[in-house]
Design an enzyme around this catalytic site. Structure first.
Site, PDB file in Angstrom:
ATOM      1  CB  SER A  28      -9.092  -2.042   3.895  1.00 38.81           C
ATOM      2  OG  SER A  28      -9.540  -3.224   3.299  1.00 38.81           O
ATOM      3  NE  ARG A  35      -3.939  -2.098   0.316  1.00 39.10           N
ATOM      4  CZ  ARG A  35      -3.846  -3.349  -0.130  1.00 39.10           C
ATOM      5  NH1 ARG A  35      -2.783  -3.726  -0.832  1.00 39.10           N
ATOM      6  NH2 ARG A  35      -4.809  -4.215   0.083  1.00 39.10           N
ATOM      7  CD  GLU A  59      -5.855   0.391   2.176  1.00 42.05           C
ATOM      8  OE1 GLU A  59      -5.711  -0.654   2.832  1.00 42.05           O
ATOM      9  OE2 GLU A  59      -6.554   0.462   1.148  1.00 42.05           O
TER      10      GLU A  59
HETATM   11  C1  LIG Z   1     -15.512  -0.523  -1.345  1.00 42.31           C
HETATM   12  C2  LIG Z   1     -14.035  -0.268  -1.534  1.00 42.31           C
HETATM   13  C3  LIG Z   1     -13.174  -1.342  -1.678  1.00 42.31           C
HETATM   14  C4  LIG Z   1     -11.802  -1.127  -1.850  1.00 42.31           C
HETATM   15  N1  LIG Z   1     -10.988  -2.213  -2.000  1.00 42.31           N
HETATM   16  C5  LIG Z   1      -9.662  -2.045  -2.184  1.00 42.31           C
HETATM   17  C6  LIG Z   1      -8.799  -3.168  -2.344  1.00 42.31           C
HETATM   18  O1  LIG Z   1      -9.240  -4.316  -2.353  1.00 42.31           O
HETATM   19  N2  LIG Z   1      -7.477  -2.939  -2.504  1.00 42.31           N
HETATM   20  C7  LIG Z   1      -6.955  -1.692  -2.531  1.00 42.31           C
HETATM   21  O2  LIG Z   1      -5.737  -1.564  -2.686  1.00 42.31           O
HETATM   22  N3  LIG Z   1      -7.748  -0.600  -2.387  1.00 42.31           N
HETATM   23  C8  LIG Z   1      -9.072  -0.737  -2.218  1.00 42.31           C
HETATM   24  N4  LIG Z   1      -9.886   0.353  -2.058  1.00 42.31           N
HETATM   25  C9  LIG Z   1      -9.292   1.697  -2.055  1.00 42.31           C
HETATM   26  C10 LIG Z   1      -9.357   2.401  -3.441  1.00 42.31           C
HETATM   27  O3  LIG Z   1     -10.297   1.822  -4.262  1.00 42.31           O
HETATM   28  C11 LIG Z   1      -8.012   2.391  -4.149  1.00 42.31           C
HETATM   29  O4  LIG Z   1      -7.023   2.977  -3.341  1.00 42.31           O
HETATM   30  C12 LIG Z   1      -8.054   3.139  -5.491  1.00 42.31           C
HETATM   31  O5  LIG Z   1      -6.858   2.951  -6.196  1.00 42.31           O
HETATM   32  C13 LIG Z   1      -8.305   4.633  -5.312  1.00 42.31           C
HETATM   33  O6  LIG Z   1      -8.588   5.155  -6.590  1.00 42.31           O
HETATM   34  P1  LIG Z   1      -9.302   6.543  -6.765  1.00 42.31           P
HETATM   35  O7  LIG Z   1      -9.234   6.885  -8.213  1.00 42.31           O
HETATM   36  O8  LIG Z   1     -10.636   6.519  -6.163  1.00 42.31           O
HETATM   37  O9  LIG Z   1      -8.313   7.492  -5.950  1.00 42.31           O
HETATM   38  P2  LIG Z   1      -8.670   8.813  -5.111  1.00 42.31           P
HETATM   39  O10 LIG Z   1      -9.374   8.431  -3.863  1.00 42.31           O
HETATM   40  O11 LIG Z   1      -9.335   9.815  -5.994  1.00 42.31           O
HETATM   41  O12 LIG Z   1      -7.218   9.305  -4.751  1.00 42.31           O
HETATM   42  C14 LIG Z   1      -6.406   8.551  -3.870  1.00 42.31           C
HETATM   43  C15 LIG Z   1      -5.007   9.199  -3.821  1.00 42.31           C
HETATM   44  O13 LIG Z   1      -4.373   9.079  -5.088  1.00 42.31           O
HETATM   45  C16 LIG Z   1      -4.061  10.378  -5.613  1.00 42.31           C
HETATM   46  N5  LIG Z   1      -4.295  10.306  -7.057  1.00 42.31           N
HETATM   47  C17 LIG Z   1      -5.438   9.909  -7.685  1.00 42.31           C
HETATM   48  N6  LIG Z   1      -5.250   9.916  -9.012  1.00 42.31           N
HETATM   49  C18 LIG Z   1      -3.986  10.343  -9.235  1.00 42.31           C
HETATM   50  C19 LIG Z   1      -3.205  10.601 -10.409  1.00 42.31           C
HETATM   51  N7  LIG Z   1      -3.678  10.396 -11.648  1.00 42.31           N
HETATM   52  N8  LIG Z   1      -1.944  11.060 -10.239  1.00 42.31           N
HETATM   53  C20 LIG Z   1      -1.426  11.286  -9.006  1.00 42.31           C
HETATM   54  N9  LIG Z   1      -2.115  11.066  -7.860  1.00 42.31           N
HETATM   55  C21 LIG Z   1      -3.371  10.609  -7.991  1.00 42.31           C
HETATM   56  C22 LIG Z   1      -4.990  11.321  -4.883  1.00 42.31           C
HETATM   57  O14 LIG Z   1      -4.467  12.654  -4.873  1.00 42.31           O
HETATM   58  C23 LIG Z   1      -5.051  10.691  -3.515  1.00 42.31           C
HETATM   59  O15 LIG Z   1      -3.894  11.034  -2.786  1.00 42.31           O
HETATM   60  C24 LIG Z   1     -11.278   0.182  -1.880  1.00 42.31           C
HETATM   61  C25 LIG Z   1     -12.156   1.273  -1.745  1.00 42.31           C
HETATM   62  C26 LIG Z   1     -13.522   1.056  -1.573  1.00 42.31           C
HETATM   63  C27 LIG Z   1     -14.450   2.229  -1.450  1.00 42.31           C
END
Ligand SMILES: Cc1cc2nc3c(=O)[nH]c(=O)nc-3n(C[C@H](O)[C@H](O)[C@H](O)COP(=O)(O)OP(=O)(O)OC[C@H]3O[C@@H](n4cnc5c(N)ncnc54)[C@H](O)[C@@H]3O)c2cc1C
Length: 343
Positions: A243, A169, A339
């Site tokens: 998580s 992570r 996380e």
């Molecule tokens: C129901 C649920 C289940 C999940 N299960 C998992 C799992 O099994 N495994 C896991 O690892 N995660 C899981 N997650 C967490 C999440 O889905 C991941 O971390 C995902 O990659 C976040 O993507 P996002 O586009 O929503 O990021 P955001 O929430 O929009 O951003 C997260 C971070 O990344 C940065 N960021 C986003 N896009 C970029 C970019 N293009 N360039 C630079 N920085 C950027 C943001 O500034 C922020 O710091 C889960 C979340 C939920 C709600």
């Protein structure tokens, strides 16, 4: 392109742009559909000095207050097979693509490798930030390279796996490139000699139940989707960020001391000899499963997930997270690290 040509919006509600459903707003908001937009921002004296938040699907964020700067919402699109060699087929996808849709698209192309990561919410560009992982696989195992822009220097970066410094992570984007790099696209190496990864007992059991002795990648994806749908709350119905805490890593000596006091301790040995503890089990043992604090709560089916019971503020979530951390520390002497990113 100049900044006056950009579709900036002000006092923009982020409630529908974070899966916790927290009602916070951004001073300014901009959908980013191209690199040229980011370059135009850099060359504007005022905009380039605003605090920036890069936003994908908002599924790994806790908005603790209104954001006083500029939200850059990654909306660039595109995915294609860009090459192959003896070992792998290379697929490139834009940062603004939806992660799960990319996984399904690769499977439709007959390409295996991302199936264990099915149904993780969010965007392709965010996947390397915390090196997403699920059901025995981490993004780094399928990662080839990415392109990003360094918003400080304007340099276009091409980073391979080593340069991204992936860990559990974690990546370089949470350290030296934090608040600097905006990921534009990611290239994956999908293995030609694919083997199903059934390390994770839940997946193996689900496939057994479906009587699939030799599962295809699509079978594994379907199994993972079924397990996740059963276990995790759908953010469209119950706000959450998946998580909430990382599984803590302890030394062999710490594990032995904990096991002496808590023989049921759920733990997994790591390749380096350390042990990963199940954070959900620790929280459950402290009696938090299904409990609420204000409008935030601990999900009744999985203690690792904090949820919005309706109208929770970011501060409600922070208070609950701190209470859970304090109880786990008092009972087990183990620190839980969140996380999601707190904004
Ligand atoms: C129901 C649920 C289940 C999940 N299960 C998992 C799992 O099994 N495994 C896991 O690892 N995660 C899981 N997650 C967490 C999440 O889905 C991941 O971390 C995902 O990659 C976040 O993507 P996002 O586009 O929503 O990021 P955001 O929430 O929009 O951003 C997260 C971070 O990344 C940065 N960021 C986003 N896009 C970029 C970019 N293009 N360039 C630079 N920085 C950027 C943001 O500034 C922020 O710091 C889960 C979340 C939920 C709600």
């Amino acid at each position: 392109m100049t900044i006056s040509q950009l579709p900036l919006q002000f006092d923009f509600s982020l409630r529908r742009h974070n899966t916790f459903g927290i009602d916070a707003s951004a001073h300014a908001y901009l959908p980013v559909t191209s690199l040229a937009i980011l370059q135009a921002l850099r060359s504007d004296a005022h905009a380039s000095h605003l605090p920036r938040l890069v936003l994908g699907g908002g599924s790994n964020l806790v908005l603790t207050q209104d954001f006083p700067g500029l939200v850059l919402h990654m909306c660039n699109r595109g995915r294609e097979i860009v090459g192959e060699d003896d070992d792998a087929v290379y697929v490139r996808a834009a940062a603004g693509e939806n992660w799960h849709e990319l996984v399904l698209w690769t499977l439709e192309q007959g390409l295996a490798g991302l199936e264990n990561l099915s149904l993780i919410p969010g965007s392709v560009g965010a996947a390397p930030i915390q090196n997403i992982g699920a059901y025995g696989i981490e993004l780094q195992e399928r990662f080839h390279a990415l392109t990003a822009i360094d918003m400080e220097s304007g340099e276009i970066l091409s980073l391979d796996r080593n340069a991204c410094a992936f860990a559990y992570r974690d990546s370089v984007f949470k350290h030296s490139l934090r608040d600097r790099a905006v990921v534009l696209d990611v290239t994956f190496a999908l293995p030609k000699r694919w083997q199903p990864d059934l390390r994770y007992a839940d997946v193996a059991q689900e496939l057994d139940a479906r009587k699939l002795a030799q599962p295809s990648a699509r079978d594994i994806s379907a199994a993972v989707i079924a397990i996740r749908t059963r276990k995790l709350p759908d953010p469209a119905l119950i706000g959450n960020a998946g998580s909430f805490f990382k599984n803590p890593i302890v030394t062999a000596a710490q594990r032995a001391a904990l096991l002496a006091q808590h023989p049921q301790l759920v733990n997994y040995q790591q390749a380096d000899g350390s042990f990963k503890l199940a954070a959900g089990w620790l929280i459950d043992q402290c009696g938090w499963k299904g409990k609420n604090l204000g409008a935030a709560g601990v999900y009744e089916k999985q203690a690792l997930v904090l949820v919005n019971r309706g109208g929770a503020s970011g501060q409600d979530v922070v208070r609950l997270a701190q209470a859970v951390q304090a109880d786990v520390m008092a009972r087990f002497g183990v620190g839980l690290e969140p996380e999601p990113i707190f904004i």
